[in-house]
Design a protein around this motif. Structure first.
Motif, mmCIF file in Angstrom:
data_model
loop_
_atom_site.group_PDB
_atom_site.id
_atom_site.type_symbol
_atom_site.label_atom_id
_atom_site.label_comp_id
_atom_site.label_asym_id
_atom_site.label_seq_id
_atom_site.Cartn_x
_atom_site.Cartn_y
_atom_site.Cartn_z
ATOM 1 N N CYS A 20 0.844 -1.193 0.000
ATOM 2 C CA CYS A 20 0.000 0.000 0.000
ATOM 3 C C CYS A 20 0.878 1.241 0.000
ATOM 4 O O CYS A 20 2.052 1.195 0.353
ATOM 5 C CB CYS A 20 -0.953 0.007 1.194
ATOM 6 S SG CYS A 20 -0.171 0.168 2.819
ATOM 7 N N THR A 26 -5.055 3.345 4.051
ATOM 8 C CA THR A 26 -5.568 2.046 3.615
ATOM 9 C C THR A 26 -6.465 1.431 4.679
ATOM 10 O O THR A 26 -7.561 0.959 4.380
ATOM 11 C CB THR A 26 -4.396 1.111 3.257
ATOM 12 O OG1 THR A 26 -3.676 1.687 2.153
ATOM 13 C CG2 THR A 26 -4.874 -0.281 2.879
ATOM 14 N N PHE A 71 -1.490 -5.518 4.426
ATOM 15 C CA PHE A 71 -0.783 -4.575 3.559
ATOM 16 C C PHE A 71 0.553 -4.214 4.172
ATOM 17 O O PHE A 71 0.683 -4.162 5.390
ATOM 18 C CB PHE A 71 -1.604 -3.291 3.358
ATOM 19 C CG PHE A 71 -2.832 -3.484 2.531
ATOM 20 C CD1 PHE A 71 -2.765 -3.400 1.152
ATOM 21 C CD2 PHE A 71 -4.045 -3.758 3.138
ATOM 22 C CE1 PHE A 71 -3.905 -3.599 0.382
ATOM 23 C CE2 PHE A 71 -5.184 -3.949 2.375
ATOM 24 C CZ PHE A 71 -5.109 -3.872 0.988
ATOM 25 N N GLU A 73 3.329 -1.065 4.046
ATOM 26 C CA GLU A 73 3.799 0.239 3.585
ATOM 27 C C GLU A 73 5.324 0.190 3.664
ATOM 28 O O GLU A 73 5.898 -0.139 4.706
ATOM 29 C CB GLU A 73 3.266 1.383 4.439
ATOM 30 C CG GLU A 73 3.735 2.729 3.910
ATOM 31 C CD GLU A 73 3.234 3.914 4.708
ATOM 32 O OE1 GLU A 73 3.860 4.992 4.577
ATOM 33 O OE2 GLU A 73 2.242 3.789 5.457
ATOM 34 N N ASP A 133 -9.136 0.234 -5.025
ATOM 35 C CA ASP A 133 -8.821 0.851 -3.740
ATOM 36 C C ASP A 133 -7.864 2.029 -3.971
ATOM 37 O O ASP A 133 -7.430 2.267 -5.105
ATOM 38 C CB ASP A 133 -8.282 -0.192 -2.743
ATOM 39 C CG ASP A 133 -6.813 -0.547 -2.906
ATOM 40 O OD1 ASP A 133 -6.133 -0.039 -3.832
ATOM 41 O OD2 ASP A 133 -6.318 -1.348 -2.096
ATOM 42 N N ASN A 135 -4.850 2.351 -3.495
ATOM 43 C CA ASN A 135 -3.515 1.915 -3.894
ATOM 44 C C ASN A 135 -3.470 1.444 -5.346
ATOM 45 O O ASN A 135 -2.418 1.067 -5.837
ATOM 46 C CB ASN A 135 -3.058 0.771 -2.982
ATOM 47 C CG ASN A 135 -3.106 1.171 -1.538
ATOM 48 O OD1 ASN A 135 -2.381 2.064 -1.113
ATOM 49 N ND2 ASN A 135 -3.988 0.547 -0.771
#
Length: 184
Positions: A20, A26, A71, A73, A133, A135
């Motif tokens: 993400c 998110t 997810f 990051e 979404d 992302n």
């Protein structure tokens, strides 16, 4: 002497992980749009499996039915993108909803969030809606509509379809009925 091996007995998907752009955004988006509860986070400066320095935030969301969507990051990595050789519609994650009423209700809710939604699309055994979404990941909500007889018929012809595809790289028509939406 070689040890005999057997395939593992799987108990389902533990979690599926994607990248993400922003973990907080998110988590909030999936909670607001799809009602997923944020359950857990891991954050490290070094990757446990490799030892490499690569700070990350790893967040986990309850996707229902014992399924978990996660997810990462990764702020020190290049900006995330898509595989340019793969069409945007191919890689996606599909979630099940109870029935057509739930699918249409979800569509209205998602559109009310200002998100473009494609569908419902008829697939013979199920109907789906599609959206992205924040992302850039394509998501699908699907509800089963096939009868048990249709599901069994599709399962019965699947091996022949795969074999024909492997030989011809053309769409087999063993289950052509799946591609013809009945007239309303």
């Amino acid at each position: 002497m070689a040890m005999a091996t057997t395939a593992p007995l799987l108990g389902g998907v533990h979690h599926v992980a994607y990248r993400c752009k922003d973990a907080k955004e998110t988590v909030e988006w999936y909670g607001r749009v799809l009602g997923m509860a944020y359950t857990t986070a891991f954050a490290e400066d070094h990757v446990p499996s490799t030892g490499a320095f690569d700070p990350y935030m790893h967040v986990f969301l309850d996707a229902g039915g014992g399924n978990v969507l996660a997810f990462f990051e990764l702020p020190n990595q290049p900006e995330m993108g898509r595989d340019p050789a793969t069409p945007a519609w191919v890689q996606h994650l599909a979630f099940k909803v109870a029935d057509e009423a739930a699918l249409l209700s979800a569509k209205a809710h998602i559109e009310a969030q200002g998100i473009d939604v494609l569908g419902p699309t008829w697939h013979g055994l199920f109907k789906s809606i599609y959206f992205f979404d924040p992302n850039g990941h394509r998501l699908e909500l699907a509800c089963d509509i096939g009868t048990s007889e249709q599901v069994e018929q599709a399962r019965a012809v699947a091996p022949a379809m795969l074999e024909e595809w492997a030989q011809t790289r053309r769409a087999p028509r063993h289950a052509a009925w799946l591609h013809k939406e009945p007239q309303a």
